[in-house]
Design an enzyme around this catalytic site. Structure first.
Site, short mmCIF file in Angstrom:
data_model
loop_
_atom_site.label_atom_id
_atom_site.label_comp_id
_atom_site.label_asym_id
_atom_site.label_seq_id
_atom_site.Cartn_x
_atom_site.Cartn_y
_atom_site.Cartn_z
N TYR A 10 0.86 -1.28 -0.05
CA TYR A 10 0.13 -0.05 0.07
C TYR A 10 0.87 1.26 -0.13
O TYR A 10 2.07 1.29 -0.69
CB TYR A 10 -0.97 0.10 0.99
CG TYR A 10 -2.17 0.84 0.81
CD1 TYR A 10 -2.92 0.66 -0.27
CD2 TYR A 10 -2.55 2.10 1.75
CE1 TYR A 10 -4.00 1.47 -0.61
CE2 TYR A 10 -3.66 2.71 1.40
CZ TYR A 10 -4.40 2.54 0.43
OH TYR A 10 -5.47 3.37 -0.06
N LYS B 54 -5.99 -1.85 -0.76
CA LYS B 54 -6.83 -1.60 0.61
C LYS B 54 -7.58 -2.82 0.79
O LYS B 54 -7.41 -3.03 2.32
CB LYS B 54 -8.00 -0.42 0.16
CG LYS B 54 -8.64 0.24 1.16
CD LYS B 54 -7.67 1.47 1.13
CE LYS B 54 -8.14 2.27 2.37
NZ LYS B 54 -7.32 3.80 2.29
#
Length: 565
Positions: free
Chosen positions: A104, A175
């Site tokens: 991420y 996510k």
């Protein structure tokens, strides 16, 4: 972090041979047992040695370390995810602190920019405007049937990088990886989606490798109707799904949230998730500084939907601590590129107009300009907390930070813009300019800062502390909506986990390696708040706790038994 992996009942699998090896949710690779290799026609398709998942993870870790470039590491991990999801998440469990910045922020930003270049294999759904008549069929085509969490983006405002078209798909994928790695939500229940409504990024439109719809973005009624068609189709396909809006542009983010928050179980992580984690951090930081949040003055640099969402959560917390609405709003100052938001400024957005300062209250301020800059606000309002959500690097200058420190012995400074290249000031500079006195939290990961023979840990005020726990709490409680009270409960639960508050030292937020435990605590708080809000069936705390445990997936291989389709 030590994890216990309980054995579970066998799974009955209709797939065999190469098809089974190509199924990421079921593939075990070299860990298929001798019996399974016989039963599922795998003999000769795998090396002789039967390995454990830990042996596989050790090999993958060594290969990961051989890559020197973070972008290459990202591609490598995504390849594992697309071939063996259980191994991917065991690897993350073993090395979460090292790998979270790779899967991420900040690395995912570059992955979005180069999405079409590094594309290897399809994951999730690409729902394009030209193909809008087939949305229901597309949802039926999803490889996962029992979807419980969807993260959807239209790719228009990816981190601080702007319009990335379908390259924005990297964000829902990343996510949802954290929903699983941090919140224990099975990857079998997650679905990333990108709404391909075109792009205004000319570089992408000119790129021969770009894989999205080569067309300027649709807007207005066309856009609204398309999004509505998608949401209605999702409601029909998965009525109880949690839908997270991600990285929509400011002009669409708040209207979409307001339109659908009472119709489906949804939230916007950029607005509400960012607000929740920031509020939790501020509650903890205020306690560590020896006060309450209602006693602080707060200045924001950046008055978009994210900044205003955080401000409203702060105001709600101040009111819960005893202030009136007017008193709380008087303590929050919003600064954008035009200066301080006041009641004299024209053309403010609806969510900005509730956060203006009254001009009469500013009449005694020392300023040579009609437009009040961030420095003017810091000099005159004397804030205790400064939050950056501008997406512009370097705007927390030495002059501004030193001015703040003149009147505040322990300033709380939070440059939250992502990725790292967009941060308003680095922790190293902030600690130097405040002589090591500031409490610092950032949006992207930073190494601890050494200043005058002392090392200061830097808390990463990352939404991954919040949204996995919210998702787990929603699923475990069966909540039908995400309410403001559930988000507030998540913030307060996060604050209760602060090492600095609980131990008197350490970072404001827990270590990344403790995030699964934090997610379970947040899930309990969210589930209880959902019951109190009337959006979930009321149960005992023990029943809710067992539901959280039952829904917390761990990356372990199950025994397989053959069955026919």
């Amino acid at each position: 972090m030590e994890l216990e992996y309980e054995s579970k009942r066998s799974l009955y699998i209709p797939y065999a041979g190469p098809i089974l090896l190509e199924f990421p949710l079921l593939n075990k690779g070299s860990a298929f047992s001798i019996e399974e290799r016989n039963d599922f026609n795998l003999n000769g398709l795998l090396p002789e040695t039967v390995e454990s998942i830990e042996e596989q993870a050790e090999r993958a870790w060594r290969q990961f370390q051989d890559f020197k470039n973070n972008n290459d590491k990202h591609v490598y991990l995504r390849n594992i995810q697309d071939t063996n999801e259980t191994l991917f998440y065991r690897l993350l469990d073993n090395h979460l602190e090292e790998m979270m910045p790779i899967i991420y922020t900040p690395t995912v930003g570059a992955a979005c920019e180069h999405f079409s270049e590094i594309y290897r294999r399809a994951r999730g759904l690409f729902i394009s405007y030209p193909n809008r008549a087939n949305i229901e069929d597309m949802l039926q085509n999803a490889t996962k049937q029992n979807v419980k969490v969807i993260v959807v983006t239209d790719g228009e405002r990816i981190l601080g990088l702007g319009d990335q078209g379908i390259g924005g798909m990297g964000i829902p994928i990343g996510k949802l990886s954290l929903y699983t790695a941090c919140g224990g939500i099975s990857p079998a229940y997650t679905l990333p989606v990108v709404l391909d409504v075109g792009t205004n990024n000319q570089q992408l439109l000119n790129d021969p490798l770009y894989m999205g719809w080569r067309h300027p973005r649709i807007t207005g009624e066309e856009y609204d109707n398309f999004v509505n068609e998608f949401i209605q189709a999702v409601k029909s396909r998965w009525p109880n799904v949690l839908l997270q809006f991600e990285d929509f542009a400011q002009k669409n983010a708040m209207p979409l949230l307001e339109r659908y928050r009472d119709e489906v179980c949804c939230f916007n992580d950029d607005i509400q998730g960012t607000a929740a984690v920031t509020l939790g951090t501020l509650i903890a930081a205020s306690r560590a500084a020896g006060g309450k949040l209602c006693e602080q003055k707060v200045v924001f640099l950046g008055a978009g939907s994210a900044g205003c969402g955080i401000a409203e959560q702060i105001i709600a917390q101040m009111k819960s601590e005893g202030l009136s609405d007017e008193e709380a709003r008087a303590r929050v100052f919003m600064v954008d590129r035009f200066g301080l938001l006041t009641d004299r400024l024209p053309n403010l957005l609806n969510f900005q107009s509730r956060l203006v300062q009254k001009s009469d209250s500013l009449s005694g301020w020392d300023s040579a300009n009609d437009s009040l800059s961030l420095l003017d606000v810091v000099r005159n309002a004397k804030p205790d907390i400064m939050i950056g959500v501008s997406g512009q690097p370097g705007l927390f200058s030495e002059e501004i930070v030193r001015e703040m420190h003149k009147h505040c012995t322990r300033p709380i400074i939070m440059p939250l813009s992502n990725p790292t290249s967009r941060v308003e000031a680095t922790p190293q500079d902030i600690m130097a300019w405040t002589d090591g006195c500031a409490l610092v939290a950032t949006g992207s990961p930073f190494s601890p800062v050494s200043w005058k023979d002392k090392t200061y840990p830097i808390a990463q005020c990352n939404n991954s502390y919040i949204f996995p726990g919210i998702g787990l709490g929603v699923i475990a409680s069966g909540a039908s909506r995400v309410t403001d009270s559930m988000l507030m409960a998540a913030s307060r639960a996060l604050a209760d986990c602060s090492p600095l508050v609980n131990d008197g030292e350490g970072p404001v937020l827990p270590e990344v390696n403790d995030i699964q435990g934090v997610s379970k605590i947040i899930a309990m708080a969210v589930g209880k708040a959902a019951q109190l809000a009337g959006v979930a069936v009321v149960t005992s705390e023990d029943v809710l706790s067992k539901a959280i445990a039952a829904n917390f997936w761990l990356p372990q291989y199950r025994n397989y038994r053959r069955t026919s389709i």
